[in-house]
Design an enzyme around this catalytic site. Sequence first.
Site, PDB file in Angstrom:
ATOM      1  N   ASP A  66       0.776  -0.929  -0.051  1.00 39.85           N
ATOM      2  CA  ASP A  66      -0.109   0.071  -0.211  1.00 39.85           C
ATOM      3  C   ASP A  66       1.025   1.130   0.034  1.00 39.85           C
ATOM      4  O   ASP A  66       0.313   2.108  -0.298  1.00 39.85           O
ATOM      5  CB  ASP A  66      -0.848  -0.023   1.490  1.00 39.85           C
ATOM      6  N   GLY A  67       2.110   0.678   0.561  1.00 38.71           N
ATOM      7  CA  GLY A  67       2.754   2.312   0.601  1.00 38.71           C
ATOM      8  C   GLY A  67       2.760   2.907  -1.082  1.00 38.71           C
ATOM      9  O   GLY A  67       3.531   4.242  -0.819  1.00 38.71           O
ATOM     10  N   ASN A 139      -4.487   8.955   1.080  1.00 42.95           N
ATOM     11  CA  ASN A 139      -5.174   8.720   2.778  1.00 42.95           C
ATOM     12  C   ASN A 139      -5.578   9.330   3.705  1.00 42.95           C
ATOM     13  O   ASN A 139      -6.561   9.748   3.722  1.00 42.95           O
ATOM     14  CB  ASN A 139      -4.402   7.285   3.331  1.00 42.95           C
ATOM     15  N   ASP A 169      -3.124  14.053  21.129  1.00 47.90           N
ATOM     16  CA  ASP A 169      -1.627  14.146  20.402  1.00 47.90           C
ATOM     17  C   ASP A 169      -1.926  14.386  19.317  1.00 47.90           C
ATOM     18  O   ASP A 169      -0.940  14.456  18.627  1.00 47.90           O
ATOM     19  CB  ASP A 169      -1.661  12.199  20.617  1.00 47.90           C
ATOM     20  N   THR A 180      -9.633   3.536   6.515  1.00 46.86           N
ATOM     21  CA  THR A 180      -9.203   1.813   6.993  1.00 46.86           C
ATOM     22  C   THR A 180      -7.625   1.973   6.979  1.00 46.86           C
ATOM     23  O   THR A 180      -7.236   1.049   7.057  1.00 46.86           O
ATOM     24  CB  THR A 180      -9.317   1.093   6.108  1.00 46.86           C
TER      25      THR A 180
END
Length: 281
Positions: A66-67, A139, A169, A180
């Site tokens: 996916d990267g 994303n 944070d 997802t």
Amino acid sequence: MSTFGLVLHRGRAGELARSTVEWLRARDHEVRVLDEDAAVIGDPDLGVASDELCVGTDLVLSLGGDGTMLRAVDLAAPEDVPVLGVNLGQLGYLTEVEPSGVRVALKRFLAGSYTLEERMRLEAHVVDAEGERPSTALNEVVVEKSEMGHTVRLEVALDGRPFTSYVADGLILATPTGSTAYAFSVRGPIVDPRHRAVLMAPVAAHMLFDRSIVLRPDCEVVVRVGGDRAAGVSVDGRSVARLLPGASVRCRASDRPARLVTFGERDFHAVLREKFHLGPR
């Protein structure tokens, strides 16, 4: 003759990349790879600069996980070039075919037997003392603390009107595709990737209101760093800026979606069942 651009995971794609290049060139197709990936194939003459990879290209082939897909989309979307993902990773949520199916997939693409699925992307502008710098994400865009053990104050405005300040944070601004990814880990909603929406999800908020919000795609979200602590900005996992107090990120849907090659209608529910091991218990 068609022109193909290849984006590779350098640690996994070597053998498959070489065989795919040989197969395409044997059929008189032009093949390009990024300069830094050419050594993986062993043919430096195929290497081009990143701003040349997709100009006049018919298809970008992503060989990795996916990267690698995120990197391929980032290069291809500005030129409206479709991307076909081949899964060499573990989850493979964005990819379409397995390595054994590459040649069949390429034959179907060349025969026109495929569909294009558009995925919304985000356009983010970092605004600080250095000016304004744009980035795009398939994303998510994340504004998060830069000091371990401390929170950061993030002042959010929606469509030019103050909304609230998060002491947290961080804050995730995600697409439906990204629902997802990181947003999933903070219990954000899972959204069908064909929808158009902006998901706003705080990370470990130190306040009563800590819920995710689903916004319309043309909503302009501005996240300003308040207080006296700096924050970092990442786009699809890539660090792009450090924001000092007073700096901000402006985010909304991009005018240029990702265009993913699919073979038949993608069954989102089936993908969820497979990737997250769902089903009868």
